[in-house]
Design a protein around this motif. Structure first.
Motif, mmCIF file in Angstrom:
data_model
loop_
_atom_site.group_PDB
_atom_site.id
_atom_site.type_symbol
_atom_site.label_atom_id
_atom_site.label_comp_id
_atom_site.label_asym_id
_atom_site.label_seq_id
_atom_site.Cartn_x
_atom_site.Cartn_y
_atom_site.Cartn_z
ATOM 1 N N ARG A 1 0.811 -1.150 -0.141
ATOM 2 C CA ARG A 1 0.004 -0.153 -0.099
ATOM 3 C C ARG A 1 0.771 1.236 0.164
ATOM 4 N N HIS A 2 1.988 1.137 0.778
ATOM 5 C CA HIS A 2 2.913 2.246 0.823
ATOM 6 C C HIS A 2 3.545 2.741 -0.479
ATOM 7 N N VAL A 3 3.765 1.802 -1.352
ATOM 8 C CA VAL A 3 4.702 2.089 -2.679
ATOM 9 C C VAL A 3 3.716 2.702 -3.713
ATOM 10 N N VAL A 4 2.554 2.484 -3.457
ATOM 11 C CA VAL A 4 1.432 3.065 -4.524
ATOM 12 C C VAL A 4 1.007 4.486 -4.058
ATOM 13 N N GLN A 5 1.402 5.007 -3.192
ATOM 14 C CA GLN A 5 1.204 6.364 -2.686
ATOM 15 C C GLN A 5 1.522 7.142 -3.897
ATOM 16 N N PRO A 6 0.908 8.652 -3.875
ATOM 17 C CA PRO A 6 1.345 9.512 -4.467
ATOM 18 C C PRO A 6 2.543 10.073 -4.407
ATOM 19 N N GLY A 7 3.476 10.113 -5.397
ATOM 20 C CA GLY A 7 4.768 10.748 -5.265
ATOM 21 C C GLY A 7 5.609 9.516 -5.591
ATOM 22 N N TYR A 8 5.385 8.356 -5.324
ATOM 23 C CA TYR A 8 6.098 7.394 -5.690
ATOM 24 C C TYR A 8 6.116 7.046 -7.084
ATOM 25 N N PRO A 9 7.543 6.190 -7.556
ATOM 26 C CA PRO A 9 7.345 5.682 -8.737
ATOM 27 C C PRO A 9 6.127 4.686 -9.417
ATOM 28 N N ALA A 10 5.917 3.804 -8.566
ATOM 29 C CA ALA A 10 4.932 2.759 -8.897
ATOM 30 C C ALA A 10 3.491 3.605 -9.044
ATOM 31 N N HIS A 11 3.131 4.664 -8.299
ATOM 32 C CA HIS A 11 2.106 5.359 -8.453
ATOM 33 C C HIS A 11 1.843 6.096 -9.810
ATOM 34 N N ARG A 12 2.904 6.525 -10.135
ATOM 35 C CA ARG A 12 2.885 7.214 -11.298
ATOM 36 C C ARG A 12 2.896 6.252 -12.761
ATOM 37 N N ARG A 13 3.603 5.170 -12.596
ATOM 38 C CA ARG A 13 3.347 4.246 -13.436
ATOM 39 C C ARG A 13 2.044 3.615 -13.857
ATOM 40 N N ILE A 14 1.287 3.446 -12.696
ATOM 41 C CA ILE A 14 -0.009 2.906 -12.626
ATOM 42 C C ILE A 14 -0.949 3.813 -13.312
ATOM 43 N N VAL A 15 -0.701 5.048 -13.118
ATOM 44 C CA VAL A 15 -1.670 6.191 -13.589
ATOM 45 C C VAL A 15 -1.363 6.026 -15.078
ATOM 46 N N GLU A 16 -0.092 6.018 -15.588
ATOM 47 C CA GLU A 16 0.278 6.109 -16.908
ATOM 48 C C GLU A 16 -0.219 4.830 -17.732
ATOM 49 N N VAL A 17 -0.213 3.507 -17.021
ATOM 50 C CA VAL A 17 -0.644 2.614 -17.649
ATOM 51 C C VAL A 17 -2.399 2.030 -17.762
ATOM 52 N N PHE A 18 -2.691 2.460 -16.524
ATOM 53 C CA PHE A 18 -4.144 2.367 -16.456
ATOM 54 C C PHE A 18 -5.204 3.369 -16.397
ATOM 55 N N GLY A 19 -4.409 4.524 -16.462
ATOM 56 C CA GLY A 19 -5.421 5.880 -16.458
ATOM 57 C C GLY A 19 -5.809 6.637 -15.308
ATOM 58 N N THR A 20 -6.184 7.877 -15.387
ATOM 59 C CA THR A 20 -6.626 8.485 -14.279
ATOM 60 C C THR A 20 -7.788 8.027 -13.439
ATOM 61 N N GLU A 21 -8.497 7.133 -14.274
ATOM 62 C CA GLU A 21 -9.946 6.570 -13.510
ATOM 63 C C GLU A 21 -9.662 5.588 -12.447
ATOM 64 N N VAL A 22 -8.206 5.413 -12.251
ATOM 65 C CA VAL A 22 -8.242 4.613 -11.124
ATOM 66 C C VAL A 22 -8.016 5.225 -9.656
ATOM 67 N N LEU A 23 -7.740 6.690 -10.059
ATOM 68 C CA LEU A 23 -7.466 7.758 -8.912
ATOM 69 C C LEU A 23 -8.876 8.123 -8.124
ATOM 70 N N LEU A 24 -8.581 8.186 -6.934
ATOM 71 C CA LEU A 24 -9.640 8.790 -6.126
ATOM 72 C C LEU A 24 -9.329 10.363 -5.908
ATOM 73 N N GLU A 25 -10.327 11.275 -5.422
ATOM 74 C CA GLU A 25 -10.248 12.501 -5.637
ATOM 75 C C GLU A 25 -9.108 13.205 -4.944
ATOM 76 N N ASN A 26 -8.415 12.544 -3.958
ATOM 77 C CA ASN A 26 -7.485 13.019 -3.351
ATOM 78 C C ASN A 26 -5.921 12.558 -3.712
ATOM 79 N N GLY A 27 -5.928 11.741 -4.953
ATOM 80 C CA GLY A 27 -5.148 11.280 -5.725
ATOM 81 C C GLY A 27 -4.524 10.038 -5.502
ATOM 82 N N ASP A 28 -4.802 9.322 -4.421
ATOM 83 C CA ASP A 28 -4.543 7.930 -3.980
ATOM 84 C C ASP A 28 -5.276 6.909 -5.053
#
Length: 231
Positions: A36-63
């Motif tokens: 859970r920690h490594v996919v928090q905003p600001g971490y590389p895995a978070h950025r890659r997940i958004v790039e691959v799966f799109g912004t629809e996987v984000l909550l309003e706060n960016g998590d």
């Protein structure tokens, strides 16, 4: 220092066993917490997940919205594999960081709480010991129904979704049987802790590190003598 992989099943009592190890002063790393920690905003895995799966996987706060992401990879092996290639390397890096901290503090062994230890097998090669918190199927079913207020059908479905505990027990080096009274289980944990503490399997790594440090100190000394003029 060596690593001990600990796992169990739903309603097997793994969390209670972990608490006993912690009460005994053991170092415990929860791999789910790291995941859970490594996919928090600001971490590389978070950025890659958004790039691959799109912004629809984000909550309003960016998590990351874990439910939406879970739905996207459900019954989609290719997508699940893609997600794993993003998160698993980051999880391993954080796991090694936490382990090294305990190494520096002098712990003889570290327990890694890994729910899918035998299902994914990704971390098995790092484990010197493996432990399963086991209970028989009837006990597991009764506990799950009571704990989660489920009917028998729903509880059975949740148990069936996991690798059977009896299969995990066959693959593990140590089995903690939590089918009976808690006092009996607790005694098993205490005895296992004593066995692991007596083990000398931590020595090779510690001696290797000390040898490396001595070698480094010798090299620095020689370089100092070579480059600095004698008085």
């Amino acid at each position: 220092m060596f690593l001990v992989g600990l796992t169990g099943g739903i309603a097997s009592g793994k969390s209670s066993v972990i608490q006993v190890f912690q009460q005994l002063g053991c170092a415990v790393i929860d791999v789910d917490v790291i995941a859970r920690h490594v996919v928090q905003p600001g971490y590389p895995a978070h950025r890659r997940i958004v790039e691959v799966f799109g912004t629809e996987v984000l909550l309003e706060n960016g998590d990351i919205n874990r439910k939406v992401l879970g739905d996207l990879i459900f019954n989609q092996p290719d997508r699940r594999h893609l997600l794993n290639t993003i998160t698993h390397p980051e999880i391993r890096k954080e796991m090694m960081k936490e382990t090294f901290k305990y190494f520096l503090r002098g712990y003889r062994y570290v327990i890694l709480d890994i729910p899918l230890l035998f299902e994914t097998k990704k971390l098995l090669k790092y484990m010197k010991h493996t432990v399963v918190v086991y209970c028989d199927r009837d006990t597991q079913l009764a506990r799950l129904m009571q704990r989660n207020n489920l009917n028998r059908e729903d509880a059975e479905a949740r148990i069936e979704a996991q690798l059977p505990l009896k299969d995990k027990a066959r693959m593990a080096r140590h089995v903690l049987d939590n089918s009976g009274e808690w006092s009996i289980t607790r005694r098993q944990v205490v005895l296992l802790h004593a066995e692991l503490e007596r083990s000398l399997e931590y020595l090779p790594l510690r001696l290797g590190v000390l040898t490396g440090l001595v070698g480094l100190a010798s090299l620095l000394y020689l370089l100092t003598r070579y480059f600095l003029p004698s008085p």
